[in-house]
Design a protein around this motif. Structure first.
Motif: not given
Length: 722
Positions: A148-167
């Motif tokens: 419900e909060k992650v509508p598309t695979p593209e959105f999931a990847i885009e948001q996960a990139k922020y986690i990768v950037a912070e790591k």
């Protein structure tokens, strides 16, 4: 004590562990730095005040570092994330910044793009992206996180990139490498803003400037900081984005291809631009500013030390002159023992600068000076270097020459004189005099005994620094206070003539106890022996031990009391005198000097049971009981005539006195109204690290004039012929 820490300090400072331990134990026993340096040489191996303070600072930093390591280890262990390798990395870190880098990934963060993505449950996807998965369908993998909060695979990847950037940004190795590379190869740039906040173009050199971080001079950093604070320029640190990003990419992927390769490259660029680069830039600015502050404080301290230890001109009658235009020049005649003999005022300068002086007023002023000089047998006229100083100097030189007087004059820095003159101390000392009259007294006393007079002024008001208002004031005050303490205790204090200000800087004495000593002296006329100090209120055994060696009593009951020999060594001193067939009455005599020259010191050490340091100090006091270390420092340069700035030509050779030492050179008073500058490049034929390596405040110099700007009153000088 932490043995490993002691060992590290000893290696870093090139001293023995025994010396480090001795210093720390003595400080823990509440011994002062001055006392340890002077009377515990046998324990410390002869370490001086600066070395003792550095050992203490290093140890305190080490304790703070260890405490932070313990806290970080505990915090990470509480999260259940500690590993043996991580623990070892934290324990082996040598700087606080390294510990903070290692703790960064585990630190509780405020709301960021990464924490928002983690809240969406996308951290596992970020870990998969970082695992360099070689095969698979990334959209299919990402679709597993759609909800419900992650509508598309593209959105999931885009948001996960922020986690990768912070790591990536939290990686301690990446940050350390980029920080060190930026300090070596980064560039600091400045650019003028579109405004008119610098009408006199004080910061013109920084309107469009760039310089390597590794090579920029400390004084330029402070100038940049000041210009930026005044909103004249903008300052930035240019890193090496292409190299840095490539370094992260290689160390993250090791050139392995993965299905998320494109996303990883994008995350690296985002991490660098949004998180790493701004953070490292702030760190570099902070490192540069800290180093520049340390340098500025260090140079101020050196200049202050040389000023305080300037050779005194004792035994002279001095006429102090506080120059002015409209209100007149205030005069104060001071006796050889600094007593005020007469106060006066003259008007040799017209009400406004450049106006013609009334001949009658000028003649009256000349007669006043002539009368004071002849009546009191004035030998030196001290002129303050403030407003109307050069006009007054010309006037005084004219009086000396016209009347063929034996008196000479000297221009004295009056920095801080106004601070003292308006202080409660000055009001108490001279309640019936005006601020300007007190200032004239202070100016005269400054040449008789610079140390005794200057201790009445807050050290940072003395004005021999560079960018002193741009550094941390608490650090500056602490450092300058230490300089004054060292100077006072190196010289020693005459217990029966010293002021409360001078006494308060003596080892172990608080202002309250210093006041009690003065009160005792006034009630009992004077101190007859050092033993009398034990009768002073609130001066206990510990304080007595710390202060007594630095307090001198001339013409007291015991001649040893006028020396730097500590009473704890009197028995050894008397034993030595008996072995030499001499007595305390022979101190400072030719017989004593001859006897000391023929002593076998090694044999004496064994027979008397005394260490070499104490023995040498005692024998030195036997030969020169009233030694004043200031005798080895330069004094002020006296003059009887004056040269005008307009008369100076390129190629002239002048004699002068160093007034201030800064990072880029030294300012010299050559008696031509405006101080000249010897740039660091004109101080020696070979390259030097700093002007203070060659000259100090108060040094007399012979200089060559290499350039003159008559309009801007600038005088360029050189120590060698061009």
């Amino acid at each position: 004590m932490n043995e490993q820490l002691l060992n590290d300090i000893a290696k870093r400072l090139n001293v023995s562990i025994k010396q480090v331990k001795a210093v720390l134990e003595l400080l823990e026993d509440e011994k002062t730095v001055a006392f340890i340096a002077r009377y515990r040489k046998e324990a410390t191996g002869g370490l001086d005040e600066e070395q003792i303070r550095v050992i203490d600072e290093e140890y305190q930093y080490g304790l703070s570092l260890q405490k932070r390591k313990d806290d970080v280890i505990r915090l990470i262990e509480e999260k259940g994330l500690m590993t043996e390798d991580l623990k070892n990395e934290i324990l082996n870190a040598s700087k606080l910044v390294e510990v903070e880098d290692l703790y960064r990934p585990y630190k509780e963060k405020k709301k960021t793009k990464a924490t928002a993505a983690i809240a969406l449950g996308l951290e596992p996807l970020a870990e998969i992206m970082l695992s360099l998965l070689p095969k698979g369908d990334k959209m299919e993998i990402a679709s597993q996180y759609v909800n419900e909060k992650v509508p598309t695979p593209e959105f999931a990847i885009e948001q996960a990139k922020y986690i990768v950037a912070e790591k990536i940004s939290d990686n301690a190795e990446f940050r350390k490498h980029i920080r060190e590379a930026s300090l070596k190869y980064g560039t600091i740039r400045s650019k003028k803003k579109n405004n008119d906040l610098d009408p006199e173009e004080k910061y013109k050199n920084y309107y469009e400037a760039s310089e390597r971080v590794a090579f920029i001079k400390p004084h330029r950093i402070l100038a940049l900081n000041r210009a930026e604070a005044e909103d004249v320029i903008s300052v930035s640190v240019e890193l090496q984005p292409e190299r840095d990003v490539e370094y992260i990419r290689y160390n993250l992927t090791h050139n392995k291809m993965s299905i998320f390769n494109e996303e990883l490259i994008s995350s690296i660029e985002d991490a660098y631009k949004r998180l790493i680069s701004p953070s490292i830039e702030r760190e570099i600015r902070s490192v540069l500013s800290d180093k520049a502050e340390e340098q500025a404080i260090h140079i101020f301290s050196i200049n202050l030390k040389n000023l305080l230890l300037q050779a005194p001109m004792k035994g002279h009658v001095v006429l102090g002159v506080d120059p002015a235009f409209r209100t007149g020049c205030k005069l104060a005649v001071i006796s050889p023992n600094s007593k005020v003999l007469e106060i006066g005022v003259i008007y040799p300068n017209e009400k406004s600068k450049g106006a013609i002086v009334d001949p009658k007023v000028l003649e009256k002023s000349k007669k006043t000076i002539l009368d004071l000089v002849t009546r009191y047998n004035v030998e030196i006229i001290a002129i303050g270097n403030g407003t109307a100083s050069r006009e007054t100097e010309s006037f005084i030189a004219e009086v000396i020459q016209e009347n063929h007087l034996n008196a000479k004059y000297v221009v004295v820095s009056e920095a801080g004189a106004s601070v003292y003159s308006a202080s409660p101390l000055a009001m108490e000392e001279f309640p019936d005099l005006s601020v300007e009259q007190r200032s004239a007294i202070s100016i005269a006393r400054r040449i008789q005994d610079p140390l005794a007079e200057l201790v009445k002024i807050e050290p940072k008001s003395i004005g021999v620094g560079q960018y002193q208002h741009d550094v941390a004031q608490n650090k500056l005050s602490k450092s300058l206070e230490e300089v004054v303490v060292d100077a006072v205790n190196k010289v020693g204090v005459n217990l029966n003539t010293c002021s409360p200000s001078l006494l308060s800087y003596v080892s172990g004495l608080s202002k309250g106890v210093a006041k009690n000593i003065i009160d005792y002296r006034e009630k009992n006329d004077k101190f007859l022996s050092r033993e009398d100090l034990k009768k002073v209120s609130k001066l206990g055994p510990k304080t007595y031990e710390q202060c007594v060696g630095f307090l001198r009593i001339l013409e007291g009951k015991n001649p040893l009391d006028m020396t730097a020999i500590h009473p704890e060594s009197y028995d050894k001193a008397l034993e030595l005198l008996a072995m030499m067939n001499l007595s305390v009455q022979d101190l400072g005599t030719p017989q004593m000097k001859e006897a000391v020259e023929h002593l076998d010191c090694l044999k004496l050490q064994k027979e008397v049971g005394i260490d070499a340091y104490t023995l040498n100090d005692i024998l030195d006091a036997f030969v020169t009981p009233l030694r004043d270390i200031r005798e080895s420092y330069p004094g002020l340069k006296l003059r009887s005539d004056i040269m005008h700035f307009e008369d100076v030509k390129i190629g002239d050779e002048l004699d002068g006195v160093v007034r201030n030492v800064v990072d880029f050179g030294v300012f010299v008073d050559c008696g031509v109204k405006y101080d000249g500058l010897i740039h660091i490049s004109k101080m020696a034929m070979e390259k030097i690290n700093h002007p203070s390596d060659v000259l100090a405040v108060g040094d007399e110099v012979h200089v060559h004039v290499i350039d003159i700007d008559y309009n801007k009153h600038k005088l360029a000088l050189s120590l060698f012929k061009m």
